[in-house]
Design an enzyme around this catalytic site. Structure first.
Site, short mmCIF file in Angstrom:
data_model
loop_
_atom_site.label_atom_id
_atom_site.label_comp_id
_atom_site.label_asym_id
_atom_site.label_seq_id
_atom_site.Cartn_x
_atom_site.Cartn_y
_atom_site.Cartn_z
N HIS A 54 0.64 -1.07 -0.12
CA HIS A 54 0.27 -0.11 -0.07
C HIS A 54 1.24 1.55 0.25
O HIS A 54 2.02 1.08 0.51
CB HIS A 54 -0.85 0.05 1.43
CG HIS A 54 -2.08 -1.29 1.15
ND1 HIS A 54 -2.95 -1.37 2.37
CD2 HIS A 54 -2.59 -2.35 0.66
CE1 HIS A 54 -4.02 -1.76 1.66
NE2 HIS A 54 -3.02 -3.07 0.67
N GLU A 56 0.73 3.75 1.46
CA GLU A 56 1.27 4.65 3.24
C GLU A 56 2.58 2.92 3.44
O GLU A 56 3.80 3.91 3.59
CB GLU A 56 0.50 3.88 4.12
CG GLU A 56 -1.33 5.26 3.92
CD GLU A 56 -1.64 4.54 3.42
OE1 GLU A 56 -1.39 3.75 2.50
OE2 GLU A 56 -2.92 4.08 4.18
N CYS A 84 -6.03 1.66 5.93
CA CYS A 84 -6.82 0.17 6.46
C CYS A 84 -5.76 0.31 7.01
O CYS A 84 -5.24 1.18 7.92
CB CYS A 84 -6.31 -0.53 5.40
SG CYS A 84 -4.92 -1.64 4.99
N CYS A 87 -1.95 -0.58 7.35
CA CYS A 87 -1.16 0.62 7.13
C CYS A 87 -1.56 1.50 8.57
O CYS A 87 -0.46 2.41 9.42
CB CYS A 87 -1.64 1.75 6.41
SG CYS A 87 -1.09 0.86 4.46
ZN LIG Z 1 -3.10 0.20 3.55
#
Ligand SMILES: [Zn+2]
Length: 150
Positions: A54, A56, A84, A87
């Site tokens: 992801h 991040e 999420c 993260c």
């Molecule tokens: Zn994430």
């Protein structure tokens, strides 16, 4: 501390670049206490065959590598979509001082939705959270991306 300047435009650029690669358009930027962009990334889960890639996570990894530390005290993270749970947990582990995010994510978000990671007693470090930054543009990018896939 330098005067506040939003870096969400840079995160949105990363989100647009992710969409062009066929990735879900989410972008993230890490900013040093001096106000310098130390890392920027977009989603690369498909390209890297990595469910943890992801925006991040990639931005945190790059910023930590550059700092030579697993922690980034005093740093800010900008991301176009509500992080999420994975993260959000990584943001806490990295000791990020302030989290700025754009669109809310009722389906997969872990900050204002779902497990609300930072509200959990096991979250040992809680950043200041600012939501809704450039949210309309972040949402638009996601809508266009998913509309094109149908
Ligand atoms: Zn994430």
């Amino acid at each position: 501390m330098s005067p506040f300047r939003s870096h969400m435009d840079t995160a949105l650029d990363e989100a647009r670049a992710a969409a062009l690669r066929g990735e879900v358009p989410v972008g993230a930027v890490v900013v040093s206490p001096e106000g310098r962009v130390v890392a920027r990334a977009g989603n690369r889960t498909r390209e890297l065959c990595d469910p943890t890639a992801h925006a991040e996570i990639l931005a945190l990894r790059a910023a930590c590598a550059a700092a030579g530390s697993e922690r980034l005290p005093g740093h800010d993270l900008y991301v176009t979509l509500e992080p999420c749970p994975m993260c959000a947990s990584a943001i806490s582990q990295a000791r990020i001082a302030r989290l700025y995010y754009g669109a809310a994510d009722p389906k997969s978000g872990g900050v204002a939705h779902g497990p609300r990671v930072f509200d959990h007693p096991q979250s040992h470090h809680v950043p200041e959270v600012y939501d809704g930054i450039s949210a309309a543009e972040a949402e638009r990018l996601l809508k266009v991306f998913f509309a094109d896939r149908r």
